[in-house]
Scaffold this motif. Structure first.
Motif, short mmCIF file in Angstrom:
data_model
loop_
_atom_site.label_atom_id
_atom_site.label_comp_id
_atom_site.label_asym_id
_atom_site.label_seq_id
_atom_site.Cartn_x
_atom_site.Cartn_y
_atom_site.Cartn_z
N ALA A 175 0.83 -1.20 0.00
CA ALA A 175 0.00 0.00 0.00
C ALA A 175 0.87 1.25 0.00
N VAL A 176 0.54 2.18 -0.89
CA VAL A 176 1.27 3.45 -0.99
C VAL A 176 0.22 4.56 -1.05
N PRO A 177 -0.20 5.08 0.10
CA PRO A 177 -1.26 6.09 0.13
C PRO A 177 -0.92 7.32 -0.70
N ALA A 178 -1.96 7.86 -1.35
CA ALA A 178 -1.76 9.07 -2.14
C ALA A 178 -2.52 10.24 -1.51
N GLU A 179 -3.81 10.30 -1.73
CA GLU A 179 -4.61 11.41 -1.24
C GLU A 179 -5.14 11.20 0.17
N PRO A 181 -4.77 8.94 3.89
CA PRO A 181 -3.99 8.00 4.71
C PRO A 181 -4.71 6.67 4.84
N LEU A 182 -3.93 5.61 4.92
CA LEU A 182 -4.50 4.28 5.08
C LEU A 182 -4.16 3.73 6.46
N GLN A 190 3.20 -1.14 4.02
CA GLN A 190 2.88 0.22 3.61
C GLN A 190 4.14 1.07 3.48
N LEU A 191 4.21 1.85 2.40
CA LEU A 191 5.31 2.77 2.16
C LEU A 191 4.74 4.16 1.89
N ALA A 196 10.76 4.06 -2.57
CA ALA A 196 11.40 3.14 -1.63
C ALA A 196 11.16 1.68 -2.00
N ALA A 197 10.50 1.44 -3.14
CA ALA A 197 10.18 0.07 -3.57
C ALA A 197 11.12 -0.39 -4.68
#
Length: 213
Positions: A175-179, A181-182, A190-191, A196-197
Motif C-alpha cells: 500500500a502506498v497512500p496518495a490522497e 492516509p490508510l 505500507q510505504l 522506496a520500492a
C-alpha cells in the motif's frame, strides 16, 4: 492506476467540483475521500447523497464526469514518485504485469498513452468486471489473464478499496497512500512512496505471503 501510477486524483477533484457546482452544491471533503478508489456507480451514489440530491440520475452524472475527465486526461498525466522506475524494473525483469483499475476503458485508453501500452500484459477496467473493487473479482480476473496463481501476485494499491480487493483475492499487498492516509492492516506492507520500492522488496513481500500458505 489513479493515485498509484499516475497523479490523476487532482483531475478527478476538478471534475467532481465542477459537476457539484453545476448542480448548485459543494462536495464535502469526507465524501471526496470516500469516493477515492470506488466504482463509478458507487462514486455517483456517494456524490449525489452528499449533495442532498439522491434523485439525480447516476448515468447522467457519470457521463458528464467521464467526458470531463477525458478532457483533463488529454492535458497530460504525471507519474507518481517512483512509479515509472519500478514499473520499468519489473518489465525489464520479465515479470508478468497487469493494470487493475476502477476507471472505465475509455479513460484507461487515454492514460495508456502516458503509461505505455506495452507496460502491461493485461488490463482490467472497472466497466469490464461484474463486481468492482472492493470485491476480489478484478484481481482474480487479472491473475487469470496473466496465467498466474493469485498467491504468486503482488498488488500495489493506494486506496482502502483497492487494498480490500487485493487482500480478498489472496494477493500480497503493498500500500502506498496518495490522497488519503490508510490504516495499518495486518498482512499489508505500507510505504510513503514507491521511490522506496524495488524488486527485492516485492520478492520479499511475496515470500512472506507464500510462507504463510
Amino acid at each position: 492506476m489513479d493515485g498509484t501510477l499516475i497523479d490523476s486524483e487532482k483531475l478527478w477533484d476538478v471534475a467532481l467540483t465542477e459537476l457539484a457546482e453545476t448542480y448548485g452544491g459543494t462536495l464535502s471533503d469526507a465524501a471526496r475521500k470516500a469516493i477515492i478508489g470506488t466504482s463509478m456507480a458507487d462514486s455517483m451514489r456517494i456524490f449525489h447523497e452528499d449533495l442532498g440530491q439522491p434523485h439525480r440520475d447516476p448515468a447522467v452524472s457519470a457521463a458528464w464526469i467521464d467526458a470531463r475527465i477525458l478532457e483533463l486526461f488529454g492535458t497530460g498525466l504525471r507519474w507518481r514518485p517512483g512509479a515509472l522506475a519500478l514499473l520499468r524494473a519489473v518489465r525489464a525483469a520479465g515479470i508478468p504485469t497487469a493494470l487493475v483499475t476502477s476507471s472505465v476503458r475509455p479513460l484507461v485508453e487515454v492514460a495508456l498513452e502516458t503509461l505505455g501500452r506495452d507496460s502491461f500484459d493485461a488490463v482490467v477496467c472497472g466497466d469490464e468486471v461484474d463486481a468492482a473493487k472492493p470485491h476480489p473479482e478484478p484481481y482474480l480476473t487479472a491473475a487469470r489473464m496473466l496465467g498466474v496463481p493469485i498467491e504468486r501476485c503482488v498488488a500495489i494499491e493506494d486506496s482502502a478499496t483497492g487494498v480490500a480487493s487485493a487482500l480478498a483475492a489472496g494477493a500480497a499487498v503493498l500500500a502506498v497512500p496518495a490522497e488519503v492516509p490508510l490504516p495499518a492492516t495486518e498482512g499489508v506492507h505500507q510505504l510513503e512512496s514507491l521511490t522506496a520500492a524495488d524488486l527485492e522488496l516485492l520478492a520479499a513481500l511475496l515470500g512472506e505471503r507464500t510462507a504463510g500458505l
